[in-house]
Enzyme design. Structure first.
Site, PDB file in Angstrom:
ATOM      1  N   LEU A  23      13.504  -2.455  -9.082  1.00 36.76           N
ATOM      2  CA  LEU A  23      13.834  -3.741  -8.702  1.00 36.76           C
ATOM      3  C   LEU A  23      14.662  -4.220  -7.069  1.00 36.76           C
ATOM      4  O   LEU A  23      15.915  -3.927  -7.643  1.00 36.76           O
ATOM      5  CB  LEU A  23      14.372  -4.615 -10.193  1.00 36.76           C
ATOM      6  CG  LEU A  23      13.149  -4.794 -11.128  1.00 36.76           C
ATOM      7  CD1 LEU A  23      13.950  -5.467 -12.503  1.00 36.76           C
ATOM      8  CD2 LEU A  23      12.226  -6.106 -10.468  1.00 36.76           C
ATOM      9  N   THR A  24      14.019  -4.228  -6.878  1.00 39.06           N
ATOM     10  CA  THR A  24      15.014  -4.519  -5.791  1.00 39.06           C
ATOM     11  C   THR A  24      15.767  -6.311  -5.353  1.00 39.06           C
ATOM     12  O   THR A  24      15.132  -6.867  -5.433  1.00 39.06           O
ATOM     13  CB  THR A  24      14.327  -5.208  -4.398  1.00 39.06           C
ATOM     14  OG1 THR A  24      13.244  -3.372  -3.578  1.00 39.06           O
ATOM     15  CG2 THR A  24      15.038  -5.001  -2.659  1.00 39.06           C
ATOM     16  N   ALA A 175       3.783   2.832  -3.350  1.00 38.20           N
ATOM     17  CA  ALA A 175       3.294   1.892  -4.027  1.00 38.20           C
ATOM     18  C   ALA A 175       3.494   0.497  -2.742  1.00 38.20           C
ATOM     19  O   ALA A 175       3.876   1.215  -1.391  1.00 38.20           O
ATOM     20  CB  ALA A 175       2.843   1.311  -5.180  1.00 38.20           C
ATOM     21  N   ASN A 176       3.040  -0.277  -2.842  1.00 37.07           N
ATOM     22  CA  ASN A 176       3.353  -1.904  -2.214  1.00 37.07           C
ATOM     23  C   ASN A 176       3.695  -1.660  -0.702  1.00 37.07           C
ATOM     24  O   ASN A 176       3.758  -2.102  -0.276  1.00 37.07           O
ATOM     25  CB  ASN A 176       4.678  -2.007  -2.464  1.00 37.07           C
ATOM     26  CG  ASN A 176       4.572  -2.449  -4.023  1.00 37.07           C
ATOM     27  OD1 ASN A 176       3.355  -1.844  -5.107  1.00 37.07           O
ATOM     28  ND2 ASN A 176       5.419  -2.466  -5.133  1.00 37.07           N
ATOM     29  N   TYR A 178       4.685   0.072   2.010  1.00 31.55           N
ATOM     30  CA  TYR A 178       5.560   1.222   2.421  1.00 31.55           C
ATOM     31  C   TYR A 178       4.900   3.175   2.972  1.00 31.55           C
ATOM     32  O   TYR A 178       3.724   3.044   2.603  1.00 31.55           O
ATOM     33  CB  TYR A 178       6.280   1.124   1.979  1.00 31.55           C
ATOM     34  CG  TYR A 178       7.321   0.176   1.492  1.00 31.55           C
ATOM     35  CD1 TYR A 178       7.867  -0.923   2.689  1.00 31.55           C
ATOM     36  CD2 TYR A 178       7.146  -0.760  -0.029  1.00 31.55           C
ATOM     37  CE1 TYR A 178       8.038  -2.017   1.769  1.00 31.55           C
ATOM     38  CE2 TYR A 178       7.285  -1.474  -0.679  1.00 31.55           C
ATOM     39  CZ  TYR A 178       8.385  -2.843   0.666  1.00 31.55           C
ATOM     40  OH  TYR A 178       8.736  -4.014   0.636  1.00 31.55           O
ATOM     41  N   ARG A 225       4.844   6.637  -7.562  1.00 25.11           N
ATOM     42  CA  ARG A 225       4.068   5.191  -8.111  1.00 25.11           C
ATOM     43  C   ARG A 225       3.223   4.940  -6.908  1.00 25.11           C
ATOM     44  O   ARG A 225       3.306   4.226  -6.159  1.00 25.11           O
ATOM     45  CB  ARG A 225       5.136   4.004  -7.877  1.00 25.11           C
ATOM     46  CG  ARG A 225       5.067   2.594  -8.174  1.00 25.11           C
ATOM     47  CD  ARG A 225       6.129   1.601  -8.168  1.00 25.11           C
ATOM     48  NE  ARG A 225       6.008   0.897  -9.395  1.00 25.11           N
ATOM     49  CZ  ARG A 225       6.478  -0.643  -9.270  1.00 25.11           C
ATOM     50  NH1 ARG A 225       6.474  -0.575  -8.395  1.00 25.11           N
ATOM     51  NH2 ARG A 225       5.455  -1.513 -10.703  1.00 25.11           N
ATOM     52  N   ASN A 233       2.695  -6.499   1.564  1.00 28.45           N
ATOM     53  CA  ASN A 233       3.193  -6.307   3.030  1.00 28.45           C
ATOM     54  C   ASN A 233       1.858  -5.625   3.920  1.00 28.45           C
ATOM     55  O   ASN A 233       2.443  -4.934   4.961  1.00 28.45           O
ATOM     56  CB  ASN A 233       3.763  -5.074   2.699  1.00 28.45           C
ATOM     57  CG  ASN A 233       5.058  -5.398   2.829  1.00 28.45           C
ATOM     58  OD1 ASN A 233       5.569  -6.174   2.935  1.00 28.45           O
ATOM     59  ND2 ASN A 233       5.756  -4.005   1.544  1.00 28.45           N
ATOM     60  N   GLY A 314       9.085  -5.895 -14.966  1.00 30.22           N
ATOM     61  CA  GLY A 314      10.039  -5.986 -13.673  1.00 30.22           C
ATOM     62  C   GLY A 314      11.258  -7.747 -14.046  1.00 30.22           C
ATOM     63  O   GLY A 314      12.250  -7.502 -14.340  1.00 30.22           O
TER      64      GLY A 314
END
Ligand code: 8OZ
Length: 355
Positions: A23-24, A175-176, A178, A225, A233, A314
């Site tokens: 979690l950012t 993931a996500n 990046y 991950r 994104n 999360g």
């Protein structure tokens, strides 16, 4: 077997299968050094079977948001040592998520105001969070093939730093949207060299990073991950099922502690396309960690039917430091306040009540 059964993730023994997802939280200051407040936050959540830390930049070029904690300088290692000591003192286990943002950044967040780097010079739609507020993403600089070994070495340095900081293992963030995901999916990778085109080529950087990290830290304590269909994104791929079936199969060659999968689209930013996660899951022979909007019942069901070995939560962990005890007791959960997710101080961070 259920969420409360003990288990092993590679060489890491866990007292239960409820994992705190990465979690950012943007609370490590401009210097990117974990503070006492960060140690308190993680220690409060140490009853999770495993904590995966917030995504953590592996180098100065890997930053893409304000106040992220890094894992590449001695001061950052010392800061993270406070975190791992505090979690271990409470009997918890913690791995660090290794992160390079690639094009999801802004010159104002990078050394000498340089351009973000990416597989191809394709500007993502959207805006970067910077110290000066939201600013449009820029066209990134395409990495030369000769620069990729340097990035692999940055992962190696970060993984070594993580072990020096006392972590039980590392998770490679692929993931996500990046950097590693930007190489995997062809909406962001249009390279004509050995790192673009075929599935094998697009997966090459992830495999090289994974091999190098596993070789460096050994002991079956590296996870990966993936998020096959998360559009966050500005990500897309022309054939995600075939691509990620290939990636899951290829990852079997490493002695991974686990594969962690975001099973859809997150952050309420765009619709994820169709994807057969059951078929994909069966291709990976090691431990599987499922993530995305699971509750207790769905988590237990996923473990009972053999889909998942571990389930990562999360947002529930933001608001419920004692999530495992609450699940056990079927107690009500605190609501998370999204206004304090990113940045700020102790408020909305270390002040959520225990049962
Ligand atoms: C939300 C905001 C900023 C970063 C991710 C690291 O999605 C993130 C992230 C999420 O993996």
């Amino acid at each position: 077997m259920d969420l409360f059964s003990a288990g092993k993730l590679g060489s890491i023994a866990l007292t239960n299968r409820v994992v705190m997802a990465p979690l950012t939280r943007n609370r490590a200051g401009e210097a990117g050094i974990p503070q006492d407040m960060n140690a308190t936050y993680y220690a409060q959540r140490a009853s999770a079977g495993l904590i995966v830390t917030e995504a953590t930049p592996i180098s100065a070029m890997a930053h893409g948001y304000p106040a992220l904690p890094g894992i590449y300088t001695d001061a950052q290692i010392a800061g993270w040592k406070k975190v791992t000591d505090a979690v271990h003192a409470k009997g918890g286990k913690v791995v660090i998520q290794l992160w390079h943002v690639g094009r999801i950044s802004h010159p104002s967040l990078l050394p000498d105001s340089t351009l973000p780097v990416a597989p191809s010079s394709i500007k993502p739609a959207g805006q970067a969070f910077t110290y000066e507020g939201l600013q449009d993403y820029v066209e990134p600089r395409a990495l030369g093939a000769d620069e990729l070994p340097v990035i692999v070495q940055d992962y190696v340095h970060a993984a070594k730093s993580a072990i020096a900081a006392g972590f039980d293992g590392v998770e490679i963030h692929a993931a996500n949207g990046y950097l590693l995901d930007q190489f995997l999916r062809n909406g962001s990778n249009q390279r004509a060299d050995a790192y673009g085109g075929s599935f094998e080529n697009r997966a090459r950087l992830l495999m090289e990073v994974t091999q190098a990290v596993v070789d460096t830290i050994g002991l079956n304590r590296t996870g990966v991950r993936l998020s096959p269909v998360n559009p966050f994104n500005d990500m897309n791929d022309s054939d995600p099922q075939a691509l990620f079936n290939y990636v899951a199969t290829e990852l079997n060659q490493f002695d991974l502690a686990y594969l962690h999968v975001v099973e859809g689209g997150i952050h309420g930013r765009g619709e994820a396309g169709p994807f057969d996660f059951n078929t994909f899951r069966k291709l990976f022979k090691g431990a599987y960690m499922a993530n995305l909007s699971y509750d207790k019942a769905r988590g237990n069901a996923a473990i009972a039917c053999g889909h998942a070995d571990f389930v990562a939560y999360g947002v529930p962990f933001i608001a419920n430091p004692d999530l495992v005890a609450r699940f056990k007791a079927d107690a009500p959960l605190n609501e998370a306040d999204s206004n304090t997710f990113y940045g700020g101080s102790e408020q909305g961070y270390t002040d959520y009540p225990f049962l």
